[in-house]
Design a protein around this motif. Structure first.
Motif, short mmCIF file in Angstrom:
data_model
loop_
_atom_site.label_atom_id
_atom_site.label_comp_id
_atom_site.label_asym_id
_atom_site.label_seq_id
_atom_site.Cartn_x
_atom_site.Cartn_y
_atom_site.Cartn_z
N SER A 83 -42.77 -27.44 -15.18
CA SER A 83 -42.86 -28.50 -16.27
C SER A 83 -43.54 -27.75 -17.49
N ALA A 84 -43.35 -28.46 -18.71
CA ALA A 84 -43.92 -27.78 -19.90
C ALA A 84 -45.44 -27.93 -19.93
N SER A 85 -45.87 -28.92 -19.13
CA SER A 85 -47.33 -29.29 -19.06
C SER A 85 -48.18 -28.18 -18.44
N GLY A 86 -47.71 -27.51 -17.30
CA GLY A 86 -48.42 -26.68 -16.28
C GLY A 86 -49.40 -27.22 -15.60
N GLY A 87 -50.59 -26.78 -15.08
CA GLY A 87 -51.27 -27.35 -14.30
C GLY A 87 -50.75 -27.39 -12.88
N MET A 88 -51.83 -28.26 -12.20
CA MET A 88 -51.39 -28.15 -10.68
C MET A 88 -50.25 -29.34 -10.43
N ALA A 89 -50.37 -30.49 -10.80
CA ALA A 89 -49.24 -31.53 -10.45
C ALA A 89 -47.99 -31.02 -11.03
N GLY A 90 -46.92 -31.11 -9.96
CA GLY A 90 -45.89 -30.58 -10.44
C GLY A 90 -45.48 -29.19 -10.13
N SER A 91 -46.50 -28.37 -9.52
CA SER A 91 -46.30 -26.90 -9.14
C SER A 91 -45.48 -27.16 -8.04
N ASN A 92 -44.64 -25.84 -7.78
CA ASN A 92 -44.00 -25.49 -6.61
C ASN A 92 -44.57 -24.30 -5.91
N VAL A 93 -45.32 -24.55 -4.87
CA VAL A 93 -46.36 -23.51 -4.27
C VAL A 93 -45.86 -23.19 -2.97
N PHE A 94 -46.42 -21.75 -2.57
CA PHE A 94 -46.42 -21.14 -1.40
C PHE A 94 -47.71 -21.09 -0.86
N VAL A 95 -48.05 -21.53 0.54
CA VAL A 95 -49.60 -21.55 1.03
C VAL A 95 -49.43 -20.97 2.04
N ALA A 96 -50.40 -19.93 2.22
CA ALA A 96 -50.66 -19.15 3.38
C ALA A 96 -51.76 -19.28 3.99
N SER A 97 -51.78 -19.30 5.36
CA SER A 97 -52.77 -19.84 6.23
C SER A 97 -52.49 -18.98 7.68
N LEU A 98 -53.88 -18.71 8.40
CA LEU A 98 -53.63 -18.28 9.87
C LEU A 98 -53.52 -19.45 10.78
N GLY A 99 -52.55 -19.44 11.46
CA GLY A 99 -52.35 -20.38 12.57
C GLY A 99 -53.25 -19.93 13.84
N GLY A 100 -53.25 -20.89 14.79
CA GLY A 100 -54.00 -20.81 16.19
C GLY A 100 -53.42 -19.67 16.72
N SER A 101 -52.34 -19.07 16.77
CA SER A 101 -52.11 -17.93 17.38
C SER A 101 -52.22 -16.78 16.72
N GLY A 102 -53.08 -16.62 15.42
CA GLY A 102 -53.33 -15.67 14.67
C GLY A 102 -52.11 -15.08 13.85
#
Length: 190
Positions: A83-102
């Motif tokens: 979107s033209a406004s930028g910022g967080m709302a409206g963002s398409n994101v990739f979130v990385a985290s460690l799961g329980g299995s490592g």
């Protein structure tokens, strides 16, 4: 004459120190898994993060690596807000985290509000290669190839970092650097 010599020595020492700091904190000497390499990089201004990319004009895609410091009980995210406004709302994101299995997992989601529900969903732009991520040496690296929205090399980008609790992604801080993690990125000229 002595004063001029003192100024020259002081200036030289400052330049050498600045160069050493830039090398320690810069993105130019980064290495990646499986021999991956990228043509350009930027050390982002907050959250100890860097962005690396190669832009392919022939098909309007960018191969991207986003790297951010985090402990193993945290998560990091990077995305594009078409979107033209930028910022967080409206963002398409990739979130990385460690799961329980490592193993590191990557969630793709669209942030509809500033207090989103993080559901794994298809993004509003093409992601021709499934995203992957790794956690090593106190940092997550997310690897993704995206078709730049609107076939434009100028994009509103966002990045973030926060805690996990029992393996669940928790809200990030709502102050300081966490509210400054937005940047208009030019994938053609840098």
């Amino acid at each position: 004459m002595a004063r001029l010599l003192l100024v020259l020595v002081a200036t030289t020492m400052l330049l050498l120190a600045a160069g050493a700091t830039a090398q320690q904190h810069g993105c130019e000497n980064a290495t990646f898994q499986a021999g991956r390499s990228f043509e350009r990089c930027h050390t982002l201004p907050v959250l100890e993060a860097s962005l690396y990319w190669t832009y392919h004009a022939a098909n309007g895609t960018a191969e991207i690596a986003f790297r951010a410091q985090s402990n193993a009980t945290g998560w990091v995210a990077w995305g594009i807000n078409p979107s033209a406004s930028g910022g967080m709302a409206g963002s398409n994101v990739f979130v990385a985290s460690l799961g329980g299995s490592g193993a590191v997992s990557v969630l793709t989601t669209i942030l509809k509000t500033t207090s989103p529900t993080l559901d794994n969903t298809t993004l509003s732009f093409a992601v021709p290669v499934p995203p992957t991520a790794e956690y090593a040496a106190g940092a997550y690296t997310i690897y993704v190839t995206v078709a730049l929205p609107g076939n434009s090399t100028q994009q509103n980008t966002v990045w973030q970092a926060g805690p996990l609790s029992g393996g669940a992604i928790m809200a990030h801080l709502m102050s300081g650097p966490n509210l400054q993690s937005v940047k208009r990125q030019d994938f053609l000229s840098g």
